[in-house]
Scaffold this active site. Sequence first.
Site, PDB file in Angstrom:
ATOM      1  N   ASP A  21      12.802  49.268  43.061  1.00 15.32           N
ATOM      2  CA  ASP A  21      13.226  48.747  44.369  1.00 15.32           C
ATOM      3  C   ASP A  21      12.956  47.249  44.488  1.00 15.32           C
ATOM      4  OD1 ASP A  21      14.310  48.954  46.892  1.00 15.32           O
ATOM      5  OD2 ASP A  21      12.426  49.556  47.848  1.00 15.32           O
ATOM      6  N   GLU A  68      21.708  58.438  49.456  1.00 16.36           N
ATOM      7  CA  GLU A  68      21.806  57.588  50.654  1.00 16.36           C
ATOM      8  C   GLU A  68      22.380  56.209  50.335  1.00 16.36           C
ATOM      9  OE1 GLU A  68      19.047  59.421  49.879  1.00 16.36           O
ATOM     10  OE2 GLU A  68      19.339  60.949  51.417  1.00 16.36           O
ATOM     11  N   ASN A  69      22.298  55.795  49.083  1.00 21.53           N
ATOM     12  CA  ASN A  69      22.861  54.481  48.720  1.00 21.53           C
ATOM     13  C   ASN A  69      24.393  54.446  48.855  1.00 21.53           C
ATOM     14  OD1 ASN A  69      20.398  53.869  46.109  1.00 21.53           O
ATOM     15  ND2 ASN A  69      20.396  53.153  48.224  1.00 21.53           N
TER      16      ASN A  69
HETATM   17  C1  IPE Z   1      15.401  53.875  46.720  1.00 15.86           C
HETATM   18  O1  IPE Z   1      15.534  52.574  47.159  1.00 15.86           O
HETATM   19  C2  IPE Z   1      16.543  54.258  45.834  1.00 15.86           C
HETATM   20  C3  IPE Z   1      16.593  53.590  44.545  1.00 15.86           C
HETATM   21  C4  IPE Z   1      15.693  52.788  44.059  1.00 15.86           C
HETATM   22  C5  IPE Z   1      17.756  53.875  43.755  1.00 15.86           C
HETATM   23  P1  IPE Z   1      16.191  52.232  48.572  1.00 15.86           P
HETATM   24  O2  IPE Z   1      16.154  50.774  48.726  1.00 15.86           O
HETATM   25  O3  IPE Z   1      17.534  52.884  48.678  1.00 15.86           O
HETATM   26  O4  IPE Z   1      15.212  52.983  49.564  1.00 15.86           O
HETATM   27  P2  IPE Z   1      14.877  52.695  51.104  1.00 15.86           P
HETATM   28  O5  IPE Z   1      16.186  52.628  51.834  1.00 15.86           O
HETATM   29  O6  IPE Z   1      14.136  51.398  51.167  1.00 15.86           O
HETATM   30  O7  IPE Z   1      14.026  53.846  51.518  1.00 15.86           O
HETATM   31  C1  IPE Z   2      16.954  48.752  44.416  1.00 11.72           C
HETATM   32  O1  IPE Z   2      16.990  47.516  45.041  1.00 11.72           O
HETATM   33  C2  IPE Z   2      18.263  49.128  43.760  1.00 11.72           C
HETATM   34  C3  IPE Z   2      19.015  50.163  44.457  1.00 11.72           C
HETATM   35  C4  IPE Z   2      18.617  50.860  45.475  1.00 11.72           C
HETATM   36  C5  IPE Z   2      20.347  50.452  43.938  1.00 11.72           C
HETATM   37  P1  IPE Z   2      17.551  47.344  46.519  1.00 11.72           P
HETATM   38  O2  IPE Z   2      19.013  47.083  46.441  1.00 11.72           O
HETATM   39  O3  IPE Z   2      17.180  48.490  47.359  1.00 11.72           O
HETATM   40  O4  IPE Z   2      16.798  46.028  46.989  1.00 11.72           O
HETATM   41  P2  IPE Z   2      16.070  45.783  48.387  1.00 11.72           P
HETATM   42  O5  IPE Z   2      15.166  46.940  48.613  1.00 11.72           O
HETATM   43  O6  IPE Z   2      17.151  45.725  49.411  1.00 11.72           O
HETATM   44  O7  IPE Z   2      15.343  44.505  48.219  1.00 11.72           O
HETATM   45 MG    MG Z   3      15.580  48.914  48.504  1.00 10.45          MG
END
Ligand code: IPE
Ligand code: IPE
Ligand code: MG
Length: 247
Positions: A21, A68-69
Site C-alpha cells: 500500500d 474494492e479497487n
Molecule cells: C489494499 O489497499 C489493497 C491492495 C493493496 C491491493 P487499499 O489502498 O485498496 O486499501 P484501503 O482502501 O486503504 O483500505
Molecule cells: C496500493 O497503493 C496499490 C493498490 C491498491 C492497487 P494505493 O494505490 O492504494 O496507494 P495509496 O494508498 O492511495 O497511497
Molecule cells: Mg491504498
Amino acid sequence: MSNREKINEKKLPVHIAIIMDGNGRWAKQKGMARIIGHQNGVDAVRDTVEASAELGIKFLTLYAFSTENWNRPRYEIDALMELLVSALKKELKTMTDNNIRLLAVGDLKSLPDKCNRELNEVMELTKQNTRMSLVLALSYSSRWEITEAARKVSEDVRTGKISPDKLDENMFRSYFSSSHIPDPELLIRTSGEHRISNFLLWQIAYAELYFTPKLWPDFRREDLYEAIVDYQNRERRFGKVSEQIIS
Ligand code: IPE
Ligand code: IPE
Ligand code: MG
C-alpha cells in the site's frame, strides 16, 4: 549486525503475505500522477520477490488488486491492468532465473481478457518451478473467497456429495481458491495504515502482523529483513501459555 545477519534461517516463515500500500501517496508526495507510484511499485515487487526466494521463503503472496479497487476511477483501473500485463511480461525472466512459480488467487475471470491471457501464460511457463511460489491476489477479497466457498459447499450438500455434519474447518478451507497454499505466518502492510482491507481474513487467524510506515515503492529487501527479524522475536502462543512453548 545487519538485519540480514540477524535472521535465523531455521525459523523462517514458510509464507509471507504483503499488503502493498501507499503507491498513490508516494507519487503525490513527489507531485506526480498516482500511476507513477504504481509503476515504481514494480521495483519494490522485484526486490522483495528476489530477496524472499534467496532467503528460502516458500510462499509469498502479494495483494495487488482488491475487489474494492474496482471502485477506483476508470483510468486508474485501466492503467493498473496495463501495468499488470507489462510487469508480467517483464518479470517472467526474474521468475525463470530464480526458479519461481507464479500462482494467482481471486476472481480472475473479472480481469480483462488480456490480463488473464498473460497471467495464464506466465503461470503455465513457470509451473514446474520449485524454489518459491509467488501468489498474486488479483480482484481478490476475503469475503468474496469465503462466500464463494460457502456457495460451493451448499452445492455439494444439495447434490449429496458431502453431508453437513462432515463439514469441519479443514473441509471448508479446501473450498478456497487458495486451499493449496498454507496460512501465512507473517503479514506485512506498508504505508502506515493499520487495517487488513479484506485480505486473507480466514488465513491470518494466527498470523503475526507487521506494519511499517514505508510507502510501497520505497520498500526494499532491508525492510523485509527487518520484518522477519521482528517476527522471529515474537512468541507465538496459539492460545497456550508461555511455559508450554518449546522453542
Ligand atoms: C489494499 O489497499 C489493497 C491492495 C493493496 C491491493 P487499499 O489502498 O485498496 O486499501 P484501503 O482502501 O486503504 O483500505
Ligand atoms: C496500493 O497503493 C496499490 C493498490 C491498491 C492497487 P494505493 O494505490 O492504494 O496507494 P495509496 O494508498 O492511495 O497511497
Ligand atoms: Mg491504498
